[in-house]
Motif scaffolding. Structure first.
Motif, PDB file in Angstrom:
ATOM      1  N   CYS A  87      -1.265  -3.882   6.278  1.00 21.28           N
ATOM      2  CA  CYS A  87      -1.232  -2.733   7.190  1.00 21.28           C
ATOM      3  C   CYS A  87      -2.404  -2.804   8.170  1.00 21.28           C
TER       4      CYS A  87
ATOM      5  N   CYS B 122       0.842  -1.197   0.000  1.00 23.21           N
ATOM      6  CA  CYS B 122       0.000   0.000   0.000  1.00 23.21           C
ATOM      7  C   CYS B 122       0.878   1.248   0.000  1.00 23.21           C
TER       8      CYS B 122
ATOM      9  N   HIS C 123       0.249   3.884   1.499  1.00 19.30           N
ATOM     10  CA  HIS C 123       0.188   4.571   2.792  1.00 19.30           C
ATOM     11  C   HIS C 123       1.264   4.120   3.765  1.00 19.30           C
ATOM     12  N   HIS C 124       1.494   2.778   3.811  1.00 16.86           N
ATOM     13  CA  HIS C 124       2.423   2.242   4.814  1.00 16.86           C
ATOM     14  C   HIS C 124       3.563   1.431   4.220  1.00 16.86           C
TER      15      HIS C 124
END
Ligand SMILES: [Zn+2]
Length: 243
Positions: free
Chosen positions: A203, A130, A132-133
């Motif tokens: 995540c 991802c 995001h992480h």
């Protein structure tokens, strides 16, 4: 005597270039071309031969800085001695290579058999991380194609290669399915295209809510799959998802 100023200016130009990180040069080319370079964009057209190796060195160097800031004794701890290099290689050459290399060459054939029946490919295992992480996203993908006489035919394994190229970038699942649908649409030009992706986002399993069982499902329906409810039902009924 006359050649001396020329020599000087050449040396200056060369030494100017030497101090600039290769990532900055690539970024400047992207900006000059007004091209987006989000995590899930491919930037291969802006990387010159030999630069990917320099980029690897640069990421290794920065990764070493991260380990240093995490107060890990990479000089004394044999387990982490080469971690910066390993992580740099993993990002650039393996898990995120879909950002840095050109797309797979796919040979398209005319639909000589005039196939016009629903075709389903899957499950294709998809692996990503991802945006995001940078945590793994691993799951399955099904592709439904409704061809017509003008649809190009590509080999079954090619769908997996296209998916691998799109997923080999830091991704957002809902954007990944759209990127992949656009690519398959462009290559095959079918009457209809359906995509379903079901993936575990680590995540959510490793951190955050720590739920091992939550999966995200996304679908994209194009062309006849949008208009024809029965066709859409047929596709969804034929993909053997665990529930
Ligand atoms: Zn995440």
């Amino acid at each position: 005597m006359k050649s001396l100023p020329e020599l000087n200016s050449n040396t200056e130009a060369a030494s100017d270039d030497v101090g600039i990180p290769v990532s900055v040069k690539i970024r400047e080319r992207l900006q000059a071309a007004r091209r987006r370079f989000n995590a899930n964009d491919n930037i291969a057209d802006f990387i010159q031969p030999g630069e990917l190796e320099l980029l690897l060195d640069e990421v290794q160097h920065k990764m070493q800085g991260v380990l240093d800031s995490m107060v890990i004794d990479t000089a004394g701890d044999h387990n982490t001695a080469n971690t910066a290099r390993r992580v740099a290689k993993m990002y650039l050459n393996e898990v995120f290579s879909g950002r840095y290399v050109k797309g797979p060459t796919i040979t398209e054939f005319p639909n000589a058999e005039r196939l016009n029946e629903l075709m389903i490919v899957g499950p294709i295992t998809v692996r990503s991380a991802c945006s995001h992480h940078f945590c793994p996203v691993i799951g399955k993908l099904w592709i439904g194609i409704m061809p017509n006489e003008r649809t190009n035919v590509i080999g079954l394994s090619k769908y997996a290669r296209l998916a691998e190229w799109i997923m080999g970038r830091p991704q957002i699942q809902e954007e990944a399915v759209v990127q992949l649908a656009d690519l398959i649409q462009e290559k095959t030009k079918p009457d209809g295209l359906a995509l379903v992706m079901e993936a575990t986002h680590y995540c959510m399993a490793w951190r955050g809510v720590k739920d091992m069982n939550s999966k995200m499902i996304n679908s994209v329906m194009r062309g006849v799959f949008l208009k024809d409810v029965n066709l859409r039902r047929e596709f969804l009924a034929l993909i053997p998802r665990e529930r």
